[in-house]
Enzyme design. Sequence first.
Site, short mmCIF file in Angstrom:
data_model
loop_
_atom_site.label_atom_id
_atom_site.label_comp_id
_atom_site.label_asym_id
_atom_site.label_seq_id
_atom_site.Cartn_x
_atom_site.Cartn_y
_atom_site.Cartn_z
N LYS A 52 0.85 -1.19 0.00
CA LYS A 52 0.00 0.00 0.00
C LYS A 52 0.89 1.24 0.00
O LYS A 52 1.61 1.47 -0.97
CB LYS A 52 -0.96 -0.06 1.18
N ARG B 196 3.10 -7.39 -2.94
CA ARG B 196 2.02 -7.87 -2.08
C ARG B 196 2.61 -8.88 -1.10
O ARG B 196 2.96 -10.01 -1.47
CB ARG B 196 0.91 -8.50 -2.90
#
Length: 462
Positions: A238, A244
Amino acid sequence: MNLQEDIRTDDPEIYELIRLEKERQRKGLEMIASENFASRSVQQALGSCLTNKYSEGQPGQRYYGGNEIIDKVELLCQKRAREAFGLDADRWGVNVQPLSGSPANFAVYTAVVEPHGRIMGLYLPDGGHLSHGFMTQNKRVSATSVFFESFPYKVDPVTGLIDYDKLRENALMFLPKMIVAGVSCYSRNLDYKRFREIADEVGALLLADMAHVSGLVAAGEIPSPFDYCDIVTTTTHKTLRGPRSGMIFYRKGVRKVLKSGENVMYDLEKKINEAVFPGLQGGPHNHQIAAVAVALRQAVTPEFKLYQKQVMANAKALCTGLQNKGYTIVSGGTDTHLVLVDLRPQKLDGARAEKVLEDVGIAVNKNTCPGDKSALKPSGLRIGTPALTSRGLKEEDFDRVVEFIHEAILLTQEVVSSSGPTLREFKTKLSTDQEVVNKVKALKSRVEEFAIKFSLPGFDDW
């Protein structure tokens, strides 16, 4: 097996789909608050030979041979993780093997809460995350609520801010083993000191899930959970702008000193490491860990700190611009990278607005607002700035983005006024009414013309 060495010839079908997705990202405006664009170097690590290796266990204690280089990669990632957040290795350990944020949280619960232990997290419709626990009258929706006993704390329905007094009152009755200070759609800074005081009063461990804001924390732009929490989890894709993946930080050393003068030590390291493996996962994804290490190296640079300042400046510009257009922002503003727009004053719901925005090339997500009764028909839109900031947009560019969003919402109102009550009827009207179709195409064309002016991080040859 004679495979080609290039995806273009080895699998042109998948290559074309990747190329189309790259084009969608380039021509569109990605504004989902949990998304970002990883750098080319992060993507290079993800596509490296490290994906070939099994390495179950901890560095130096593997269940397979041939891990001497992998050990160095993981230890370097751990070192950089502590450096990124200014942590002393004698006081903080970190596990970088979780595959993402939800598995990281579940590993923590497995390690220290234990089956049917009690957890308090922010209520999902008020901005919490599924991994912090969620259940309805008919179903335990989150696995956290299936295997543990969860009880939510909430926001004040008027201010949109966490009601810490009510949290304390309920914690004194519920006596949780863990309190989770973490959010998925909450635009204000958390009061970690107040969380710590409540946790101490009820004898609970305090977990901060900083998945959304870890980049802002690393840059020193918002308060750090490490000052007050026992355990900190995060994703890495993020605001941290990595791949990820997930990480678990845990305290080491003295937890408290008894009146007798005896030290009570933290015992989190072994429990958490064993919960990750062999408890919940098999071999870690070494290419992910290397890519996280690359992102963490970037996170200590002056450029990264400037980037995070711009993320927040853009979020404030987005918030102000929407408010000037007459939109209601839950909690009245933002301290971070996102805003939550309440569309009830416009007599709209998030699902319909999200669909029109998607059709014109702006990706956001529908989201519940405080007071919503159904997650299937939420009242709001969650909109974030990290991804577009990675593409180089500044405050004045977000003024233009606000105009696009406003036009899309006005178009949503127009379609709602002349379609049936169901979402299906709304979508049919949106796709078959030629006048509406033409308006969508015209707005999408202007969005694309604007978006392609900004470069997209990553590989150029798709």
